[in-house]
Design an enzyme around this catalytic site. Sequence first.
Site: not given
Ligand code: PRF
Ligand code: ZN
Length: 375
Positions: A103, A277, A315, A317
């Site tokens: 991120d 996530d 399952c 998985c």
């Molecule tokens: N933007 C970014 N990371 C995130 C979100 C987002 O909107 C969210 C949701 N609120 C989780 N992680 N860059």
């Molecule tokens: Zn399972």
Amino acid sequence: NQQIESQNNQQPPLMFKVLKRFNRCRAAVVTLPHGDVRTPVYMPVGTKGAMKGLLSENMAELIDCDIMLSNTYHLFLKPGEDIMEQMGGLHKFMGWNRNILTDSGGFQIVSLGELNSLDENGVSFKSHIDGKEFLLTPERSMEIQNKIGSDIMMALDDVVTPTTSGPRVMEAMERSVRWLDRCIQAHKNPDRQNLFGIIQGGVDDELRKICCEMMTKRNLPGYAIGGLAGGEDKEDFWRTVKVCTDLLPDDKPRYVMGIGYAEDLMVCSLLGADMFDCVFATRTARFGSAFSKYGMIKLRKNEYADDFGPISEECQCYTCQNYTRSYLQKTFRADQSCLHLISLHNVQGLRNSVLNDTAEQYARDFFINYYRDDK
Ligand code: PRF
Ligand code: ZN
């Protein structure tokens, strides 16, 4: 913009192959530089570069994980981008040779309360480690993520909570598009690393549509839906996801950021999202709910303490092949990998039902059992 829209025409290091569909829902494979990711996928979060309590050499084996998520913000503060670069990237640093998604950092700064100020240039913040002041711009976020070497990098976005209203929502959406363009310009390794744009616009359908339209023109290898799962009504949340999945390209992966509840993973997958996530996983009531043919199994409950069967006998998985209800119940409080194992079971169960042409029954049974009162 003409230049930005057309410069992105080279083949990205990502392939998306849909194996089977159930209405909007897809069972697919995303091929990335570090192997295949089977979707829908739930990505565990290794915030500091390694998953809490798990060594990365064991992680792939332990949780059958095709891709994990890490945060630019945390890696930037510690161990730092230069160490990361000297080591040849995060994969080498961690000894992890499957995929990594990072991120962009802005959302973590804002949601961790480290934000000092935000303007058109970027986000300035104080380190929670030593109080030093830093500025994170789209260019800096790309520079750091290029050094990290993640397989999927997220664009820096301007995020407001989904309960925000008024002109700030539009401002944040439009700024996220301008920052995306700066990210595209600054990205040094488009042949090795995929840049995803993040759709913003709150719970306003019009703003979401405009954002989808503008960002898809940039022809990126994939898109995320951001700005959700922050206290809005389910109805607003799910409608917004549908507005976006209707407009985002059918032949590219779609990632809904920061969701973790079992029902949200189900609904969003059924609406055509592929990746999930949950960074800020809170362990509220329904969080440990695993779905089986016998109904919802709430793994936090004591009755499973000496239950040595899998969540679900039939399952296929990874979780059901390797873990008992007793194990999951015991680790529920102590270990975040348990939550991942349960989400993995729920998401892979849906994926397998799509592949077996039984998704309709699976989804019906899931919701009937999920909202049934505790006996
Ligand atoms: N933007 C970014 N990371 C995130 C979100 C987002 O909107 C969210 C949701 N609120 C989780 N992680 N860059
Ligand atoms: Zn399972």
